[in-house]
Motif scaffolding. Structure first.
Motif, PDB file in Angstrom:
ATOM      1  N   LEU A  39       0.834  -1.196   0.000  1.00  0.00           N
ATOM      2  CA  LEU A  39       0.000   0.000   0.000  1.00  0.00           C
ATOM      3  C   LEU A  39       0.871   1.249   0.000  1.00  0.00           C
ATOM      4  CD1 LEU A  39      -2.747  -1.030   2.591  1.00  0.00           C
ATOM      5  CD2 LEU A  39      -2.943  -0.988   0.096  1.00  0.00           C
ATOM      6  N   ALA A  40       0.373   2.294  -0.653  1.00  0.00           N
ATOM      7  CA  ALA A  40       1.107   3.553  -0.735  1.00  0.00           C
ATOM      8  C   ALA A  40       0.119   4.711  -0.701  1.00  0.00           C
ATOM      9  CB  ALA A  40       1.947   3.624  -2.014  1.00  0.00           C
ATOM     10  N   ALA A  41       0.593   5.837  -0.182  1.00  0.00           N
ATOM     11  CA  ALA A  41      -0.151   7.092  -0.274  1.00  0.00           C
ATOM     12  C   ALA A  41       0.372   7.821  -1.505  1.00  0.00           C
ATOM     13  CB  ALA A  41       0.051   7.923   0.980  1.00  0.00           C
ATOM     14  N   VAL A  42      -0.497   8.039  -2.484  1.00  0.00           N
ATOM     15  CA  VAL A  42      -0.096   8.624  -3.768  1.00  0.00           C
ATOM     16  C   VAL A  42      -0.674  10.033  -3.858  1.00  0.00           C
ATOM     17  CG1 VAL A  42      -0.068   8.341  -6.264  1.00  0.00           C
ATOM     18  CG2 VAL A  42      -0.141   6.318  -4.782  1.00  0.00           C
ATOM     19  N   LYS A  43       0.205  11.028  -3.804  1.00  0.00           N
ATOM     20  CA  LYS A  43      -0.216  12.434  -3.884  1.00  0.00           C
ATOM     21  C   LYS A  43      -0.128  12.895  -5.340  1.00  0.00           C
ATOM     22  CE  LYS A  43       0.940  15.498  -0.812  1.00  0.00           C
ATOM     23  NZ  LYS A  43       1.682  16.461   0.035  1.00  0.00           N
ATOM     24  N   VAL A  44      -1.248  13.356  -5.885  1.00  0.00           N
ATOM     25  CA  VAL A  44      -1.319  13.807  -7.280  1.00  0.00           C
ATOM     26  C   VAL A  44      -1.607  15.308  -7.283  1.00  0.00           C
ATOM     27  CG1 VAL A  44      -2.439  13.503  -9.510  1.00  0.00           C
ATOM     28  CG2 VAL A  44      -2.202  11.543  -7.957  1.00  0.00           C
ATOM     29  N   ILE A  45      -0.776  16.067  -7.976  1.00  0.00           N
ATOM     30  CA  ILE A  45      -0.915  17.519  -8.057  1.00  0.00           C
ATOM     31  C   ILE A  45      -1.846  17.890  -9.210  1.00  0.00           C
ATOM     32  CG2 ILE A  45       0.337  19.697  -8.327  1.00  0.00           C
ATOM     33  CD1 ILE A  45       0.953  18.167  -5.750  1.00  0.00           C
ATOM     34  N   ARG A  46      -2.710  18.838  -8.966  1.00  0.00           N
ATOM     35  CA  ARG A  46      -3.650  19.263 -10.003  1.00  0.00           C
ATOM     36  C   ARG A  46      -2.903  19.877 -11.190  1.00  0.00           C
ATOM     37  NH1 ARG A  46      -8.583  18.718  -7.736  1.00  0.00           N
ATOM     38  NH2 ARG A  46      -8.757  19.014  -5.466  1.00  0.00           N
ATOM     39  N   ALA A  47      -3.470  19.669 -12.368  1.00  0.00           N
ATOM     40  CA  ALA A  47      -2.813  20.087 -13.607  1.00  0.00           C
ATOM     41  C   ALA A  47      -2.597  21.595 -13.660  1.00  0.00           C
ATOM     42  CB  ALA A  47      -3.638  19.621 -14.809  1.00  0.00           C
ATOM     43  N   GLU A  48      -3.523  22.374 -13.075  1.00  0.00           N
ATOM     44  CA  GLU A  48      -3.367  23.826 -13.165  1.00  0.00           C
ATOM     45  C   GLU A  48      -2.129  24.313 -12.418  1.00  0.00           C
ATOM     46  OE1 GLU A  48      -6.849  23.122 -10.200  1.00  0.00           O
ATOM     47  OE2 GLU A  48      -6.021  22.222 -12.036  1.00  0.00           O
ATOM     48  N   HIS A  49      -1.770  23.630 -11.322  1.00  0.00           N
ATOM     49  CA  HIS A  49      -0.550  23.999 -10.610  1.00  0.00           C
ATOM     50  C   HIS A  49       0.682  23.505 -11.371  1.00  0.00           C
ATOM     51  CE1 HIS A  49      -2.915  25.389  -7.268  1.00  0.00           C
ATOM     52  NE2 HIS A  49      -3.503  24.215  -7.145  1.00  0.00           N
ATOM     53  N   ALA A  50       0.558  22.298 -11.920  1.00  0.00           N
ATOM     54  CA  ALA A  50       1.684  21.732 -12.648  1.00  0.00           C
ATOM     55  C   ALA A  50       2.022  22.533 -13.889  1.00  0.00           C
ATOM     56  CB  ALA A  50       1.375  20.286 -13.034  1.00  0.00           C
ATOM     57  N   ALA A  51       1.056  23.303 -14.414  1.00  0.00           N
ATOM     58  CA  ALA A  51       1.316  24.115 -15.603  1.00  0.00           C
ATOM     59  C   ALA A  51       2.280  25.250 -15.309  1.00  0.00           C
ATOM     60  CB  ALA A  51      -0.003  24.669 -16.155  1.00  0.00           C
ATOM     61  N   ASP A  52       2.429  25.616 -14.024  1.00  0.00           N
ATOM     62  CA  ASP A  52       3.357  26.676 -13.636  1.00  0.00           C
ATOM     63  C   ASP A  52       4.770  26.103 -13.606  1.00  0.00           C
ATOM     64  OD1 ASP A  52       3.619  29.498 -12.141  1.00  0.00           O
ATOM     65  OD2 ASP A  52       4.912  28.021 -11.155  1.00  0.00           O
ATOM     66  N   ALA A  53       5.654  26.648 -14.436  1.00  0.00           N
ATOM     67  CA  ALA A  53       7.011  26.103 -14.540  1.00  0.00           C
ATOM     68  C   ALA A  53       7.756  26.166 -13.217  1.00  0.00           C
ATOM     69  CB  ALA A  53       7.796  26.854 -15.625  1.00  0.00           C
ATOM     70  N   PHE A  55       6.426  26.090 -10.177  1.00  0.00           N
ATOM     71  CA  PHE A  55       5.895  25.088  -9.267  1.00  0.00           C
ATOM     72  C   PHE A  55       6.423  23.698  -9.622  1.00  0.00           C
ATOM     73  CE2 PHE A  55       2.938  23.425  -6.223  1.00  0.00           C
ATOM     74  CZ  PHE A  55       2.697  22.136  -6.681  1.00  0.00           C
ATOM     75  N   ARG A  56       6.441  23.379 -10.916  1.00  0.00           N
ATOM     76  CA  ARG A  56       6.920  22.056 -11.318  1.00  0.00           C
ATOM     77  C   ARG A  56       8.392  21.871 -10.944  1.00  0.00           C
ATOM     78  NH1 ARG A  56       5.240  17.960 -14.696  1.00  0.00           N
ATOM     79  NH2 ARG A  56       3.414  19.113 -15.409  1.00  0.00           N
ATOM     80  N   ALA A  57       9.176  22.925 -11.094  1.00  0.00           N
ATOM     81  CA  ALA A  57      10.586  22.833 -10.721  1.00  0.00           C
ATOM     82  C   ALA A  57      10.732  22.573  -9.224  1.00  0.00           C
ATOM     83  CB  ALA A  57      11.320  24.117 -11.109  1.00  0.00           C
ATOM     84  N   ARG A  58       9.899  23.259  -8.449  1.00  0.00           N
ATOM     85  CA  ARG A  58       9.949  23.058  -7.005  1.00  0.00           C
ATOM     86  C   ARG A  58       9.532  21.639  -6.643  1.00  0.00           C
ATOM     87  NH1 ARG A  58       5.737  25.372  -2.629  1.00  0.00           N
ATOM     88  NH2 ARG A  58       6.659  24.389  -0.808  1.00  0.00           N
ATOM     89  N   PRO A  87       1.807  15.765 -11.906  1.00  0.00           N
ATOM     90  CA  PRO A  87       2.917  15.145 -11.164  1.00  0.00           C
ATOM     91  C   PRO A  87       2.399  14.403  -9.931  1.00  0.00           C
ATOM     92  CG  PRO A  87       3.414  17.429 -11.718  1.00  0.00           C
ATOM     93  CD  PRO A  87       1.975  17.220 -12.042  1.00  0.00           C
ATOM     94  N   TRP A  88       3.085  13.322  -9.581  1.00  0.00           N
ATOM     95  CA  TRP A  88       2.660  12.539  -8.423  1.00  0.00           C
ATOM     96  C   TRP A  88       3.874  12.050  -7.652  1.00  0.00           C
ATOM     97  CZ3 TRP A  88       4.448   7.551  -8.322  1.00  0.00           C
ATOM     98  CH2 TRP A  88       4.812   6.974  -9.551  1.00  0.00           C
ATOM     99  N   LEU A  89       3.608  11.715  -6.407  1.00  0.00           N
ATOM    100  CA  LEU A  89       4.646  11.205  -5.507  1.00  0.00           C
ATOM    101  C   LEU A  89       4.005  10.173  -4.599  1.00  0.00           C
ATOM    102  CD1 LEU A  89       7.346  13.168  -3.594  1.00  0.00           C
ATOM    103  CD2 LEU A  89       5.729  11.798  -2.285  1.00  0.00           C
TER     104      LEU A  89
END
Length: 714
Positions: A39-53, A55-58, A87-89
């Motif tokens: 089992l894992a906790a999978v955090k998925v970032i919304r696409a609108e935030h990921a569109a910010d370069a 934010f994605r770098a961070r 993006p996900w982790l």
């Protein structure tokens, strides 16, 4: 935990999604199951935030940084894909409730439990800071409670110390009520490790009193009180604990204790009794509910495509996606010959229909005392074995691990052993990790009986109990009286000599006498042996070395790395050109550093391996490196992995019904277990372990110890 919605994807990066853990403005956290079953906790970032370069770098940087966090009370990152459209982790999932849920539903914790909680979380912060991170959101909702201790989660807003902030100007990162004054003032340059100490102080105040130290209500009011007013700690009943929390809440970061100072002030704790009565049952019930959560029906392929994951990617994360591997991914990378490593999953359809029974094993080791390096390696090796067992589709039970820190103190070890036996849940004990602590607990475990399996205690006094007359003691490590055998063979068959000098160091009188006695009784090549005593009150080996240098081989019989180094330097000064040798206690960095060039060529007998040079251990080494983010498996880890594997195998033989530890003792004594370091077999006539497979040779080459292999094969 909430059901998935129709808009949720079926899987993310090889993780089949089971439920929603939570959602917010940044994205959604799912409960997922890997292809290996973990089992894992999978955090998925919304696409609108990921569109910010920016934010994605961070996110990319922070995901990589979080993967470096290596702590027992943290949740390791198992995989991530910062390049995905969303993006996900993924991190290891902890099925227990949060501290906020427990305190909110059951009231404050007693002072002892708060101290134990704080000590573990201080260790977690030490691991976070060692990775170059500041957590920045230590709060009750980010602490999950498992039966063996809390886990600090969510490094989603942590960032590398000294890195340029990518958050917008005047945006506070953290949770009002649990953030520091420097965070409240939005002074990014001042947010470091002391900020996390402040937040931990707020959390401990809440755990002890049931309310945050700076009150509740609107964010503006809470932030004002955090910056300008004294904390309200009147609800903390213990005066000493209240004073310690107040130190953590100093407005000036320089006035707060450091994490090590806080950890020391919180005192000691045991891993098996940290929660007050009643709460373990609550946590166990909550964990069982989550672990029994059924998988949802498979969604249409279009759902997967909409999530940005192609059908051919569903089976497992690609190579680019894997930042580091935890328990789930580690077993997939394992090769090797051990039972734990060789087990393979064939898919989720192999899962049994009902819940599996649980079997608990304990690690008793020195985790904070003089032997903490070995103890930590033992704990890590055993934990990896347990995690890999729990990924096997064909397992009949789940393993749980409880860890006890005896600090290398015999009195404390005895108390912990009695407490563990009285608890009744533990089926077997891996450890202890020293002669003194093993001798202190042998009678307690033997009378229970609870199998005590140690690969790190070599005293003959303990070995004599590991027999059919006292069956609860399993000494997997060969006894000290046998460690001369590899040297005799080396000096007879590899570099044959007929004249051997023995340096009998009276500073370690009993051990030195034992080794010298053994070598005198069985001299190399059947030749002559001359014994040269060195008094305990002198460090001058010069005179003895001058006489011993006339021999073809010199064996330092003592157990002191520092004094062995003095002997090595004296032999070099005396012009000795033969073979110098010693036994396991001397094979230590202290010897190599103090002896310098004089250590070159020294040969050692030992009972531990370098798993990187053993083909059957290749899978273990890969899994260990990835699980703990290190370059090599520490001394003792592979042996602990094998000991835990032996116990798991014996429990499998016993079956899935109630465990009778007396039956388990019998099964352990009668098994042959092929581990990654060697095959472990106990002799049927005496009940003691077969010694030769566990004896090895090492040699110092180019200033570093090199593992030569099992001594009869060299």
């Amino acid at each position: 935990m909430r059901p998935l919605t129709g808009a949720d994807p079926e899987s993310i990066g090889g993780y089949r999604l089971l439920a929603r853990i939570g959602a917010g403005g940044m994205g959604v956290v799912y409960l997922g199951r890997s292809a290996g079953g973990a089992l894992a906790a999978v955090k998925v970032i919304r696409a609108e935030h990921a569109a910010d370069a920016g934010f994605r770098a961070r996110f990319h940087r922070e995901a990589a940084a979080a993967a470096r966090v290596d702590g027992r009370w943290t949740t390791p990152v198992t995989a991530a894909d910062p390049e995905a459209p969303e993006p996900w982790l993924a991190t290891v999932f902890v099925p227990g409730p949060s501290l906020a849920e427990i305190v909110g539903g059951h009231g404050p914790l007693p002072p002892g439990a708060v101290r134990a909680l704080g000590a573990r979380l201080a260790d977690a912060l030490a691991a976070v800071h060692a990775a170059g991170l500041v957590h920045r959101d230590v709060k009750p909702g980010n602490v999950l409670l498992a039966l063996d201790g809390p886990r600090l989660i969510d490094f989603g807003i942590a960032r590398a110390s000294g890195a340029t902030a990518l958050t917008a100007t005047d945006v506070i990162v953290g949770t009002p009520g649990y953030l520091s004054p420097e965070q409240a003032r939005v002074r990014e340059e001042g947010v470091g490790a002391p900020s996390d100490v402040f937040s931990l102080g707020c959390l401990l105040g809440y755990a002890a009193s049931g309310r945050p130290p700076f009150g509740a209500g609107g964010a503006a009011g809470v932030l004002y009180r955090t910056i300008h007013e004294a904390p309200d700690l009147d609800g903390v009943p213990d005066e000493a604990l209240r004073a310690l929390i107040a130190r953590c809440l100093a407005k000036d970061p320089a006035g707060r204790p450091t994490v090590p100072e806080l950890r020391a002030a919180l005192g000691d704790f045991a891993s098996d009794d940290w929660l007050p009565p009643g709460l373990p049952a609550v946590i166990a019930e909550r964990s069982a509910e989550v672990l029994n959560l059924p998988e949802r029906e498979r969604a249409a392929p279009a759902d997967t495509a909409a999530a940005g994951t192609a059908p051919e990617e569903r089976s497992a994360p690609g190579r680019r996606r894997l930042l580091t591997l935890g328990a789930a991914a580690g077993v997939l990378a394992a090769g090797g010959g051990a039972w734990l490593v060789s087990g393979r999953r064939t898919g989720s359809t192999d899962e049994p229909a009902g819940p599996r029974p649980a079997r608990t094993i304990a690690v008793q080791a020195d985790l904070t005392g003089p032997g903490r390096a070995l103890g930590t390696a033992v704990e890590r090796g055993a934990r990896l074995a347990v995690e890999q067992h729990n990924t096997r589709a064909d397992r009949g039970f789940d393993l749980a691990l409880t860890v006890l820190d005896d600090r290398g103190d015999p009195d404390r070890a005895g108390k912990l052993a009695r407490r563990l036996v009285a608890d009744g849940r533990v089926c077997a004990v891996v450890g202890p990790t020293s002669d003194a602590t093993a001798l202190a607990v042998r009678d307690t475990y033997n009378r229970a009986p609870v199998p005590m399996v140690t690969a790190w205690a070599g005293t003959d006094a303990l070995y004599n109990t590991a027999s059919v007359t006292e069956p609860g003691v399993f000494q997997v490590r060969p006894a000290d009286s046998t460690v001369d055998a590899p040297l005799v063979r080396y000096l007879t068959s590899v570099e044959p000599v007929t004249r051997t000098a023995l340096i009998d160091d009276r500073a370690t009188r009993d051990y030195s006498w034992l080794i010298a006695k053994s070598l005198t009784a069985a001299p190399p090549s059947g030749g002559s042996v001359t014994r040269y005593p060195v008094a305990a009150d002198t460090d001058d080996f010069g005179a003895v070395a001058a006489r011993a240098a006339r021999a073809e081989a010199v064996v330092y019989c003592g157990g002191s790395p520092r004094r062995a180094a003095a002997c090595a330097r004296a032999l070099r000064a005396a012009g000795f050109t033969g073979t110098a040798a010693a036994t396991e206690p001397v094979l230590d960095p202290v010897f190599l550093d103090a002896a310098g060039a004089a250590a070159e060529g020294w040969v050692f007998s030992a009972t531990f391996v370098d798993p990187a040079r053993l083909e059957p251990a290749a899978g273990f080494v890969r899994s260990y490196r990835r699980r703990y983010g290190v370059h090599e498996a520490a001394r003792g880890a592979a042996e602990a992995y094998d000991v835990a594997g032996l116990v798991a195998f014996a429990l499998t033989v016993v079956g899935t019904g109630p465990v009778d530890t007396g039956t388990l003792v019998h099964r352990l004594r009668s098994l042959s277990y092929r581990g990654v370091t060697r095959t472990i077999v106990f002799r049927s006539d005496t009940g003691v372990v077969q010694m030769n497979p566990g004896l090895f040779l090492w040699r110092v080459t180019d200033g570093a110890p090199m593992f030569l292999g099992q001594y009869q094969d060299v």
